[in-house]
Write an enzyme that holds these catalytic residues in place. Structure first.
Site, mmCIF file in Angstrom:
data_model
loop_
_atom_site.group_PDB
_atom_site.id
_atom_site.type_symbol
_atom_site.label_atom_id
_atom_site.label_comp_id
_atom_site.label_asym_id
_atom_site.label_seq_id
_atom_site.Cartn_x
_atom_site.Cartn_y
_atom_site.Cartn_z
ATOM 1 N N SER A 1 -9.891 2.516 2.978
ATOM 2 C CA SER A 1 -8.937 3.173 2.096
ATOM 3 C C SER A 1 -8.028 2.220 1.337
ATOM 4 O O SER A 1 -7.365 2.613 0.384
ATOM 5 C CB SER A 1 -8.051 4.123 2.916
ATOM 6 O OG SER A 1 -7.246 3.388 3.841
ATOM 7 N N SER B 1 -10.442 0.170 7.309
ATOM 8 C CA SER B 1 -9.877 0.288 5.964
ATOM 9 C C SER B 1 -9.189 -0.958 5.435
ATOM 10 O O SER B 1 -8.734 -0.967 4.300
ATOM 11 C CB SER B 1 -8.895 1.464 5.910
ATOM 12 O OG SER B 1 -9.592 2.682 5.976
ATOM 13 N N LYS C 1 0.838 -1.204 0.000
ATOM 14 C CA LYS C 1 0.000 0.000 0.000
ATOM 15 C C LYS C 1 0.872 1.253 0.000
ATOM 16 O O LYS C 1 1.923 1.295 0.654
ATOM 17 C CB LYS C 1 -0.908 -0.021 1.241
ATOM 18 C CG LYS C 1 -1.942 1.101 1.281
ATOM 19 C CD LYS C 1 -2.863 0.945 2.497
ATOM 20 C CE LYS C 1 -3.894 2.068 2.564
ATOM 21 N NZ LYS C 1 -4.804 1.938 3.719
#
Length: 495
Positions: free
Chosen positions: A158, A182, A78
């Site tokens: 997210s 998330s 990420k």
């Protein structure tokens, strides 16, 4: 014949050790899949050369008999994790051009274990969002499609780039971060598994901060067993992180016995929302039945302060974000606005932050600054902190009464069309976290896993919440639920 990029971590590990495949072959399969996946927009900084270099090194370790579980496994990281020599922007314009000179603790642990990094994954800007529509790189598209529409769907947020990449078999696994859901929410919307560990299990050093008392990194994988394997590799004490707990990390995979006989699983009445979709309610009931059939006792419980969780979270998280994001000012790194003649440092701050931050980040900074201001600190922030303590005590009381884990829905709906929230009240987006924020406020471990499809053929997930530091027991219960549900569906390839 199964393509190599569709393997799970456990399957790939077995084939690598049996010399049926090589790490470079596995990596090339993933790199090829990534090249054909532009429509999903999951990978935003590709590192093919580095991946090939790491794969060759991993193969050498495998052949020498020095191969940890994650050795040779291709992953996505990420964009919130700082990776040395590779852009790390947190999907924000204000960090445009930022290339760290250091490695986050978690990515370093993975590299030390022989993991292969395929690239950096898209996300909501600074992890603020539930649909992956706030990224400077553009929207991530869910690889799933509904039966009756070709509309692009959200992969959740997210960690939407992570969930979409795993679901589309672009990588075998990915890292995610979870501040209010998330990891778990996007996992549920893409038919993948997401584990949010106990706060303090994973180092936050080198991970761009959103809300420091809530942020926690975790694995996003194709199966519960993979979450156990990757989770163990990510966790561990880090002296560089003052919130990291010095506690041994057990072999979670060895704890997947499949035996939950005699355990008590709580069903909290407060999670039965008005207007809950029938598909979600049915899935929840079926999940409870599956665990009961496996020998667990299903117990109705109460978590009375749950109704205050979402408002408390959206005071605490923006307040911490307001403080953390104050460092992005155009002075030390990232974007700096062009200044007019006569502009001073105040104008530089104002213009840089106005240009660099997106609308959702600005909204949360303003909310956070407001609740921390002298006139409202006690009325909002301190009150929210007290509510957080009560929410944590609700869980402590339930666990003290003999409950081993808690079963809830993971999301209030299946994946919805991208753009649906564009003109909506922001509160509607925040409601996507209604089932997940309590876990972060209490610092508990939680896992989301796919257990069925809705009427449109889209994946639905359930959430299990466990006792602090007992990820192994939680994953074992999740494994039982995964086996009973038998979820094997994959998105049909359209991209």
């Amino acid at each position: 014949m199964m393509s190599l990029n569709s393997l799970t971590i456990a399957e790939a590990r077995a084939k690598l050790r049996a010399k049926e495949i090589t790490a470079p072959e596995l990596t090339e399969a993933c790199l090829s899949a990534i090249e054909g996946s532009g429509a999903i927009n999951a990978f935003v900084h590709k590192t093919a050369d580095l991946a090939r270099e790491q794969a060759a090194a991993a193969q050498g370790r495998i052949e020498a008999g020095d191969a940890p579980d994650m050795c040779g496994i291709p992953m996505g990281i990420k964009d919130l994790f700082c990776t040395k020599g590779v852009p790390s922007q947190a999907a924000s314009g204000i960090l445009n051009g930022f290339t760290p000179e250091y490695e986050s603790t978690i990515s370093q642990k993975l590299f030390d274990a022989g993991t292969v990094m395929l690239g950096k994954l898209n996300m909501d800007e600074f992890a603020m969002g539930s649909s992956n529509e706030t990224s400077v790189y553009g929207n991530v598209v869910n690889p799933w499609r509904s039966k009756t529409s070709n509309a692009d769907l959200t992969p959740g947020g997210s960690s939407g780039g992570s969930s979409a990449a795993v679901a589309a078999d672009l990588c075998l696994a990915a890292t995610g971060t979870d501040t209010g859901g998330s990891i778990r929410q996007p996992a549920a919307l893409t038919g993948t598994v997401g584990l949010k560990p106990t706060y303090g299990r994973c180092s936050r050093w080198g991970v761009v901060a959103f809300a420091s008392s809530l942020d926690q990194a975790g694995p996003m994988t194709k199966t519960v067993r993979d979450a156990a394997i990757l989770g163990r590799a990510m966790m561990g004490h880090d002296a560089k992180d003052s919130t990291s707990v010095d506690m041994p990390v057990p072999d979670f995979e060895a704890m997947l016995t499949g035996d939950i006989r005699g355990q008590s699983i709580g069903i909290p009445k407060e999670y039965r929302m008005d207007g809950m979709p029938e598909d979600i309610a049915k899935l929840w009931a079926e999940g409870a039945d599956m665990l009961r059939d496996a020998g667990a006792k299903i117990v109705d419980i109460s978590l009375p302060h749950t109704k205050y969780a979402l408002p408390a979270y959206y005071v605490i998280a923006p307040a911490e974000a307001s403080s953390n994001l104050a460092r992005y000012d155009g002075v030390r790194f990232g974007h700096r606005a062009a200044l007019a003649q006569g502009d001073g440092i105040t104008e530089m701050y104002e213009k840089t932050r106005a240009e660099g931050f997106g609308p959702e980040v600005k909204r949360r900074i303003m909310i956070g600054t407001y609740v921390l201001s002298a006139g409202f600190y006690d009325a909002y922030y301190n009150r929210a902190r007290r509510v957080r303590t009560l929410i944590k005590k609700d869980f402590e009381d339930v666990f003290a009464q003999g409950i081993d884990a808690i079963l809830t829905p993971a999301t209030p709906s299946a994946a919805f069309p991208l753009g649906q929230m564009a003109d909506a009240d922001p509160v509607e987006m925040y409601l996507n976290d209604v089932f997940t924020v309590t876990v972060n406020l209490a610092g508990l471990p939680g896992v989301a896993l796919p257990t069925g499809l809705d009427a449109e053929g889209l994946p639905l997930g359930l959430q299990l919440i466990g006792k602090p530091w007992e990820e192994g027991a939680l994953l074992n219960t999740a494994q039982v639920l995964e086996d009973a549900a038998g979820f094997v569906s994959k998105p049909g390839k359209w991209w």
